[in-house]
Design an enzyme around this catalytic site. Structure first.
Site, PDB file in Angstrom:
ATOM      1  CG  ASP A  25      81.008  35.147  -8.544  1.00 19.60           C
ATOM      2  OD1 ASP A  25      80.868  35.845  -9.568  1.00 19.60           O
ATOM      3  OD2 ASP A  25      82.026  35.302  -7.845  1.00 19.60           O
ATOM      4  CG  ASN A  73      74.527  41.742 -10.409  1.00 18.18           C
ATOM      5  OD1 ASN A  73      74.057  40.614  -9.989  1.00 18.18           O
ATOM      6  ND2 ASN A  73      76.098  41.805 -10.277  1.00 18.18           N
TER       7      ASN A  73
END
Length: 245
Positions: A25, A73
């Site tokens: 991330d 996503n």
């Protein structure tokens, strides 16, 4: 199963977990801090993954699971999603070319049916051609979500019950694990999340029941062997009681 290596001061052995999982991330924020497009952050993140995969093999890690692309996503811009998929395709092409040298075994957790036919083929080829390697297994969580995995597993079991292949009483924790993408892979002892965020983001919900979490205030493209060492050292300071005393 545990592997041991010397720490940086060469004073004592450091216990390397058998299985480490990482939520990769911070690519977008890394790029934004530098005035670059988000795709540049993903390219830097891909290089960080390459560093960590190579280092993991060198320290004796047996399983490395990375959160590459989640079911959520897809909400990102078409340009960003396309860029991520191109990077993944390029990495897999390079991995296939270097397979004899690196001896990395590839596995994919997630629903690959939404990927392009070309990328699906690369994933299948990487998984099939690397089956014979046993130095380190890299599990890519691709179009993966922990809740989605659990629902799919429950549906599969329910269908088998409906077909008379088994009964509800046959479902145990061990049996249910065999319906997951990670069937046959030991649960991760350590899960690392860089970027400063402190949430699990739908990652390995079943498998992480007794994992140790280490949250680190470093963006994924800046994550390297030093940060992995620090996370392992923190893991070794923990007292893992598994509900006991």
């Amino acid at each position: 199963m545990a592997f041991f290596r010397k720490n940086k001061k060469n004073e004592a052995p450091v216990n390397v977990p058998e299985h480490i999982a990482i939520i990769m991330d911070g690519n977008g924020r890394w790029a934004k801090k530098r005035g670059l497009p988000r795709t540049a952050g993903h390219r830097a993140g891909a290089e960080a993954f390459r560093r960590i995969a190579n280092y993991s093999r060198s320290i004796g890690l047996k399983y490395l699971t990375v959160y590459a692309f989640s079911t959520e996503n897809w909400k990102r811009s078409e340009e960003e999603v396309s860029g991520i998929m191109k990077l993944l395709g390029r990495y897999l092409e390079e991995a296939l070319a270097d397979m004899e040298k690196n001896h990395v075994r590839f596995c994919f957790f997630g629903d690959l049916s939404r990927l392009s036919p070309e990328l699906q083929t690369l994933c299948r080829d990487a998984q099939e051609r690397s089956r014979c390697y046993d130095e380190v297994q890299v599990n890519f969580c691709l179009n993966y979500g922990g809740r989605d995995e659990l629902v799919r597993a429950a549906r599969t079991f329910a269908a088998q019950v409906a077909e008379g292949k088994c009964g509800p009483e046959d479902l145990t924790e061990e049996a249910f694990s065999n319906y997951l993408y990670s069937a046959g892979v030991p649960d991760p002892e350590l899960i690392i999340r860089p970027s400063g965020e402190m949430r699990t983001s739908n990652f390995l919900l079943w498998q992480s029941a007794y994992s140790e979490y280490v949250f680190m205030d470093v963006l994924w493209p800046d994550f390297g062997p030093e940060q992995l060492d620090a996370a392992i050292e923190e893991y070794n300071r923990r007292n893992r009681r598994f509900g006991g005393t």
